[in-house]
Scaffold this motif. Structure first.
Motif, PDB file in Angstrom:
ATOM      1  N   VAL A 249      22.591  16.784  72.674  1.00 56.35           N
ATOM      2  CA  VAL A 249      23.320  17.923  72.115  1.00 56.35           C
ATOM      3  C   VAL A 249      23.875  17.500  70.759  1.00 56.35           C
ATOM      4  CG1 VAL A 249      25.242  19.535  72.414  1.00 56.35           C
ATOM      5  CG2 VAL A 249      23.974  18.719  74.419  1.00 56.35           C
TER       6      VAL A 249
ATOM      7  N   ASP B  93      21.477  22.547  71.555  1.00 56.98           N
ATOM      8  CA  ASP B  93      20.819  21.738  72.572  1.00 56.98           C
ATOM      9  C   ASP B  93      19.515  21.207  71.990  1.00 56.98           C
ATOM     10  OD1 ASP B  93      19.563  20.599  74.747  1.00 56.98           O
ATOM     11  OD2 ASP B  93      20.078  22.224  76.120  1.00 56.98           O
TER      12      ASP B  93
ATOM     13  N   ARG C 171      29.717  14.964  78.061  1.00 53.22           N
ATOM     14  CA  ARG C 171      29.720  16.240  77.354  1.00 53.22           C
ATOM     15  C   ARG C 171      30.972  17.047  77.715  1.00 53.22           C
ATOM     16  NH1 ARG C 171      24.787  20.658  77.151  1.00 53.22           N
ATOM     17  NH2 ARG C 171      25.892  22.111  75.815  1.00 53.22           N
TER      18      ARG C 171
ATOM     19  N   ARG D 200      17.881  14.801  77.137  1.00 53.67           N
ATOM     20  CA  ARG D 200      19.215  15.395  77.038  1.00 53.67           C
ATOM     21  C   ARG D 200      19.832  14.936  75.732  1.00 53.67           C
ATOM     22  NH1 ARG D 200      22.011  15.387  82.846  1.00 53.67           N
ATOM     23  NH2 ARG D 200      23.460  14.092  81.683  1.00 53.67           N
TER      24      ARG D 200
END
Length: 136
Positions: free
Chosen positions: A59, A44, A1, A57
């Motif tokens: 995004v 998110d 990220r 997780r």
């Protein structure tokens, strides 16, 4: 990220103010001097899954270039449905990390417009190059 966000800057939308004041040439110059690809926004999506009691997780990014979008939409305004391109950076439950996205060549190819296709092929290469660099 962190690598992706270092390689692909957030879109500076100051050009929109220039458009509002009729300074089209100056806005074009700023866009031409900007990065090849920019992050228009991010969400998110992993946090959203807390609703289902999951911890993931993920995004989602909107990545593109305003000039590229204008080059396509001038030939087919409906291409604006897919510009910028959505990119998902996700981690599987097993810990595998990957980028997922619809390839611009396929996404914009549905319009059957060769002028749009030419631009989509370049966008496809630009996006693949940047995501490959980020994945290292």
């Amino acid at each position: 990220r962190e690598t992706l966000e270092a390689l692909v800057p957030r879109l500076d939308d100051g050009f929109l103010t220039l458009f509002r004041f009729g300074l089209i040439d100056r806005a074009r110059q700023e866009l031409e001097a900007a990065a090849i690809l920019s992050i228009f926004g991010s969400r998110d999506h992993g946090a959203l899954l807390a609703i289902a009691g999951l911890k993931r997780r993920a995004v989602q990014y909107d990545i593109g270039n305003p000039l590229t979008a204008s080059l396509m939409t001038r030939h087919n305004i409906s291409a604006g449905l897919y510009a910028p391109i959505r990119v998902l950076l996700r981690e599987s439950p097993e810990g595998e990390v990957a980028f997922e996205y619809d390839r611009p060549v396929s996404t914009f190819g549905q319009f059957g417009n060769e002028r749009v296709d030419i631009i989509a092929r370049k966008l496809d290469k630009d996006l693949e190059n940047i995501l490959s660099k980020a994945a290292i």
